[in-house]
Design a protein around this motif. Structure first.
Motif, short mmCIF file in Angstrom:
data_model
loop_
_atom_site.label_atom_id
_atom_site.label_comp_id
_atom_site.label_asym_id
_atom_site.label_seq_id
_atom_site.Cartn_x
_atom_site.Cartn_y
_atom_site.Cartn_z
N VAL A 266 -48.11 -49.00 -14.90
CA VAL A 266 -49.14 -49.35 -15.87
C VAL A 266 -49.42 -48.18 -16.82
CG1 VAL A 266 -51.07 -48.64 -14.41
CG2 VAL A 266 -51.41 -50.41 -16.13
N VAL A 267 -49.28 -46.95 -16.33
CA VAL A 267 -49.46 -45.78 -17.21
C VAL A 267 -48.36 -45.74 -18.26
CG1 VAL A 267 -49.51 -43.26 -17.25
CG2 VAL A 267 -50.62 -44.49 -15.39
N ILE A 268 -47.13 -46.02 -17.84
CA ILE A 268 -46.03 -46.05 -18.81
C ILE A 268 -46.24 -47.16 -19.82
CG2 ILE A 268 -43.54 -46.30 -19.03
CD1 ILE A 268 -43.28 -45.30 -16.16
N ALA A 269 -46.70 -48.32 -19.36
CA ALA A 269 -46.95 -49.43 -20.29
C ALA A 269 -48.06 -49.08 -21.27
CB ALA A 269 -47.31 -50.68 -19.50
N PHE A 270 -49.14 -48.44 -20.79
CA PHE A 270 -50.19 -47.99 -21.69
C PHE A 270 -49.63 -47.02 -22.73
CE2 PHE A 270 -53.78 -48.92 -18.56
CZ PHE A 270 -54.30 -49.93 -19.36
N SER A 271 -48.78 -46.11 -22.29
CA SER A 271 -48.25 -45.09 -23.20
C SER A 271 -47.35 -45.69 -24.27
CB SER A 271 -47.47 -44.05 -22.39
OG SER A 271 -48.28 -43.48 -21.37
N LEU A 272 -46.68 -46.79 -23.95
CA LEU A 272 -45.76 -47.40 -24.90
C LEU A 272 -46.42 -48.46 -25.77
CD1 LEU A 272 -42.67 -47.91 -22.54
CD2 LEU A 272 -42.97 -46.12 -24.26
N SER A 273 -47.67 -48.77 -25.50
CA SER A 273 -48.30 -49.91 -26.17
C SER A 273 -48.37 -49.76 -27.68
CB SER A 273 -49.71 -50.13 -25.59
OG SER A 273 -50.50 -48.95 -25.79
N LEU A 274 -48.54 -48.52 -28.18
CA LEU A 274 -48.68 -48.33 -29.62
C LEU A 274 -47.34 -48.30 -30.35
CD1 LEU A 274 -51.50 -45.62 -29.76
CD2 LEU A 274 -51.68 -48.09 -30.06
N MET A 275 -46.23 -48.27 -29.62
CA MET A 275 -44.91 -48.23 -30.23
C MET A 275 -44.31 -49.62 -30.42
SD MET A 275 -43.32 -45.05 -28.04
CE MET A 275 -44.37 -43.67 -27.57
N PHE A 276 -45.02 -50.64 -29.93
CA PHE A 276 -44.49 -52.00 -30.01
C PHE A 276 -45.56 -52.92 -30.57
CE2 PHE A 276 -42.07 -49.82 -26.81
CZ PHE A 276 -40.79 -50.27 -26.98
N ALA A 277 -45.12 -54.05 -31.07
CA ALA A 277 -46.05 -55.02 -31.61
C ALA A 277 -46.95 -55.57 -30.50
CB ALA A 277 -45.28 -56.17 -32.28
N LEU A 278 -48.14 -56.01 -30.87
CA LEU A 278 -49.10 -56.53 -29.92
C LEU A 278 -48.53 -57.76 -29.21
CD1 LEU A 278 -51.98 -56.26 -28.78
CD2 LEU A 278 -52.73 -57.85 -30.56
N GLY A 279 -48.62 -57.78 -27.89
CA GLY A 279 -48.12 -58.89 -27.10
C GLY A 279 -46.65 -58.78 -26.73
N SER A 280 -45.98 -57.68 -27.12
CA SER A 280 -44.57 -57.52 -26.78
C SER A 280 -44.40 -57.30 -25.28
CB SER A 280 -43.98 -56.33 -27.55
OG SER A 280 -42.66 -56.07 -27.13
N THR A 281 -43.32 -57.84 -24.73
CA THR A 281 -43.03 -57.68 -23.31
C THR A 281 -42.15 -56.46 -23.03
OG1 THR A 281 -41.13 -59.15 -23.51
CG2 THR A 281 -43.23 -60.14 -22.86
N ILE A 282 -41.61 -55.84 -24.08
CA ILE A 282 -40.69 -54.71 -23.88
C ILE A 282 -41.37 -53.55 -23.17
CG2 ILE A 282 -39.19 -53.07 -25.05
CD1 ILE A 282 -38.63 -55.13 -27.16
N PRO A 283 -42.63 -53.17 -23.49
CA PRO A 283 -43.26 -52.09 -22.72
C PRO A 283 -43.33 -52.37 -21.22
CG PRO A 283 -44.51 -52.50 -24.72
CD PRO A 283 -43.49 -53.60 -24.61
N LEU B 103 -36.46 -65.82 -21.40
CA LEU B 103 -37.81 -66.08 -20.91
C LEU B 103 -38.78 -64.98 -21.32
CD1 LEU B 103 -37.07 -67.34 -17.27
CD2 LEU B 103 -37.95 -68.71 -19.17
N ALA B 104 -38.33 -63.74 -21.28
CA ALA B 104 -39.20 -62.61 -21.64
C ALA B 104 -39.37 -62.45 -23.14
CB ALA B 104 -38.65 -61.32 -21.04
N GLN B 105 -38.63 -63.24 -23.90
CA GLN B 105 -38.74 -63.21 -25.37
C GLN B 105 -38.53 -61.80 -25.92
OE1 GLN B 105 -42.56 -64.95 -26.30
NE2 GLN B 105 -41.97 -66.98 -25.58
N VAL B 106 -37.45 -61.18 -25.45
CA VAL B 106 -37.12 -59.83 -25.89
C VAL B 106 -36.63 -59.89 -27.34
CG1 VAL B 106 -35.64 -57.83 -25.50
CG2 VAL B 106 -36.56 -59.13 -23.55
N ASP B 107 -37.29 -59.14 -28.20
CA ASP B 107 -36.95 -59.11 -29.61
C ASP B 107 -37.00 -57.66 -30.09
OD1 ASP B 107 -36.51 -59.49 -32.27
OD2 ASP B 107 -38.21 -60.84 -32.61
N PRO B 108 -35.85 -57.05 -30.41
CA PRO B 108 -35.85 -55.66 -30.86
C PRO B 108 -36.71 -55.44 -32.11
CG PRO B 108 -33.62 -56.38 -30.34
CD PRO B 108 -34.48 -57.60 -30.32
N ARG B 109 -36.98 -56.51 -32.86
CA ARG B 109 -37.81 -56.34 -34.06
C ARG B 109 -39.26 -56.02 -33.73
NH1 ARG B 109 -36.36 -61.94 -36.92
NH2 ARG B 109 -36.77 -62.56 -34.73
N GLN B 110 -39.62 -56.20 -32.43
CA GLN B 110 -40.98 -55.86 -32.03
C GLN B 110 -41.19 -54.34 -31.92
OE1 GLN B 110 -41.22 -57.98 -28.31
NE2 GLN B 110 -41.86 -59.90 -29.26
#
Length: 600
Positions: free
Chosen positions: A145-162, A371-378
């Motif tokens: 969850v710390v890693i996900a928090f740290s990556l949250s600003l590098m991806f679009a809101l709602g992205s599953t990539i983090p 299913l995870a809707q992975v989109d590099p454009r995010q």
């Protein structure tokens, strides 16, 4: 008479005679200073645990008030458990499974080179060996969850990539460690034969080592998948879509019935996927599930029933004349193979099965990407490098040294207080779950089932349920960790007690000792090193979990982690907090290793 008179003189020349020697008693073993220091540390840890428990506010008044709130909560129609529409539930479940599967697959693939350099018998150089071990320790220490928090600003809101990256990085530590341990235990014969034939380092590994550890790698990845699925709910608080995010929104909107309904779905999903994972391990690897999880136990029961049915329906052994004829025309006798035939691997039943599982695995991964809707454009590329740079140098931000110390102590108090509660109950339940202590098989099975149920309930769901009812604070996290700790520590205690040498127990039984005397004089002293190590392992696990539960309202380090990254954008403070976590975890692991050595 002369010899008799000289005997005392020779005895005095060697030193004074002890009272035990004169009385015929066996000499007592001298207690070393290190062992005394070990007992002092244990007493200090127990005292700190009791002190921490006294600071939690878990008293009779709190329990009575919480009981009244539970009654009023379930008596309110507005809090009735509800579920999202079926279509939405299927979509959220698929999204969660896609994130967890992709994250686990990424970790399993990256763990191969990490384990290769971390294993002592395959590491090219000593510094690479320590680098591989360090990568495993660091990735295990940083919560997903710390890693996900740290990556949250590098991806679009709602992205599953983090979430995928966070699960992948955090899982590398466990998979690579167990995989490296398996590599170090392989048979060196095939590897040395390939080296003698002039094979390269890569050929030695892929042809001589990897086939031997492939079952261990698959089993570890499947086990990690179960753990990642349980922990995926917390990623919703970092903005990762799926069931966890939907549950977080429901709680934030005070729709407690919907939030608890989603939590119940997560729990059922964990049980179903446990059964699937255990079935795969048994079918693909031929490994009998040995764990005590709900999935493993159900698969074992089903396997025993199939075995009994097959035994009842089995006929007599066929006669020699009924064996299939081979190329020689003689029943049961194999014809010699030609070189061309030996070079062609036949499509046996096992090869067809393994190929089918491989195709299914690839299909599952491809389906997970969809299913995870992975989109590099995010990925917001212009924020990637500035986001990485923002984590250095570490700083205390608005917390300050005093606030950081208080948060760390709060998290440690939750971990130790939960551990002492778990130890008391687990020592009783785990003892009766051991085969050599339980009075009969029925008692052992009952207590084993209790441990399985306690281990099967995710701590996050228990903590969220208690937070909804009793409000924010440390007590919900304390109760959740204590319940889960009873299941974990009780199982470890039962297994360690069953593995002690039976000689002392048998000797005491022959001397007429009671069951309690055998336990106190033989079983417990022999199992003490494992009990100490497992208890400190529980403290380590509780500390990590307390950080995660702090994200949802338990306070401590987790509260500042949840606050600093997404809300205050103080990434340097995240680095400082993670550094403190790593130091605390290493200290606990060091104390545990030292105590195990002292009481060995």
């Amino acid at each position: 008479m002369t010899a008799t008179a000289q005997a005392p003189t020779r005895t005095r020349a060697r030193g004074p005679v002890s009272p035990q020697t004169l009385s015929g008693e066996p000499p007592r073993r001298r207690v070393s200073a290190e062992r005394i220091a070990g007992w002092v540390v244990i007493v200090a840890l127990i005292a700190f645990s009791v002190y921490s428990l006294s600071q939690m506010g878990l008293d009779a008044q709190y329990i009575a008030t919480a009981s009244q709130k539970v009654h009023s909560f379930f008596g309110s129609t507005t809090n009735a458990i509800s579920f999202p529409p079926f279509a939405d539930l299927i979509y959220l479940t698929g999204l969660t499974l896609g994130v967890v599967i992709l994250g686990t697959v990424i970790a399993a693939l990256i763990s191969i080179p990490v384990a290769y350099i971390a294993a002592a018998n395959t590491a090219p150089t000593p510094w690479l060996h320590w680098l591989g071990r360090a990568i495993g320790v660091l990735t295990r220490a940083v919560p997903d969850v710390v890693i996900a928090f740290s990556l949250s600003l590098m991806f679009a809101l709602g992205s599953t990539i983090p979430g995928i990256i966070a699960i992948g990085i955090h899982s590398i530590g466990m998979i690579s460690k167990l995989f490296a341990d398996a590599i170090e235990q392989v048979d060196e014969g095939p590897r040395l034969a390939i080296r003698a034939a002039g094979g390269s380092k890569a050929q030695e590994f892929w042809a001589g080592v990897f086939p031997q550890v492939l079952p261990s790698w698959i089993a570890t990845a499947l086990h990690r998948f179960d753990i990642n699925l349980r922990g995926s709910a917390i990623l919703g608080y970092a903005g990762v879509g799926g069931l966890g995010y939907a549950m977080m929104l429901a709680f934030n909107q005070f729709n407690y019935g919907r939030g608890l309904g989603i939590a119940f779905v997560i729990f059922l999903l964990c049980i179903v996927l446990e059964i699937v994972s255990s079935t795969i391990r048994r079918t693909l690897l031929g490994i009998e599930p040995a764990g005590n999880s709900i999935g493993d136990r159900l698969v074992r029961v089903a396997g025993r029933r199939r075995a009994r049915a097959a035994a009842r329906g089995a006929g007599s052994v066929p006669a020699a004349g009924s064996l299939p004829a081979t190329a020689t025309g003689t029943p049961g006798r194999l014809a010699p193979l030609t070189v061309e035939a030996a070079m062609r691997r036949p499509w046996s039943r096992e090869r067809v099965r393994d190929t089918s599982w491989g195709i299914i695995a690839v299909a599952v991964v491809l389906a997970s990407i969809w299913l995870a809707q992975v989109d590099p454009r995010q990925i917001m590329w212009k924020y990637v490098w500035p986001g990485i740079r923002s984590f250095w140098p570490p700083n205390l931000g608005s917390v300050g040294a005093s606030g950081l110390l208080a948060a760390t102590m709060s998290t440690l108090e939750i971990a130790f207080a939960a551990a002492i509660i778990s130890l008391v109950f687990a020592l009783v339940i785990g003892s009766f779950a051991a085969r050599n202590i339980a009075p009969n098989g029925i008692v052992r099975s009952v207590f084993r089932v209790i441990l399985t149920i306690l281990r099967g309930i995710p701590e996050l769901i228990v903590a969220l349920f208690l937070i909804v009812i009793a409000g924010l604070g440390a007590v919900p996290a304390l109760v959740a960790l204590a319940l889960g700790g009873v299941g974990l520590l009780g199982k470890l205690i039962a297994d360690s007690f069953e593995e002690v040498p039976r000689g002392p127990e048998t000797a005491l039984s022959a001397a007429g000792a009671t069951r309690g005397q055998r336990f106190a004089s033989a079983t417990l002293p022999q199992g003490l090193p494992s009990l100490i190590g497992n208890s400190l392992y529980l403290v380590d696990s509780n500390f990590r979990s307390a950080v995660l539960l702090g994200v949802v309202g338990a306070g401590g380090i987790g509260y500042y982690l949840a606050l600093s990254a997404p809300q205050l954008n103080q990434h340097g403070m995240v680095t400082a907090l993670v550094g403190v976590m790593i130091v605390v975890v290493l200290i606990i692991e060091g104390i545990a290793a030292w105590l195990r050595r002292v009481f060995k």
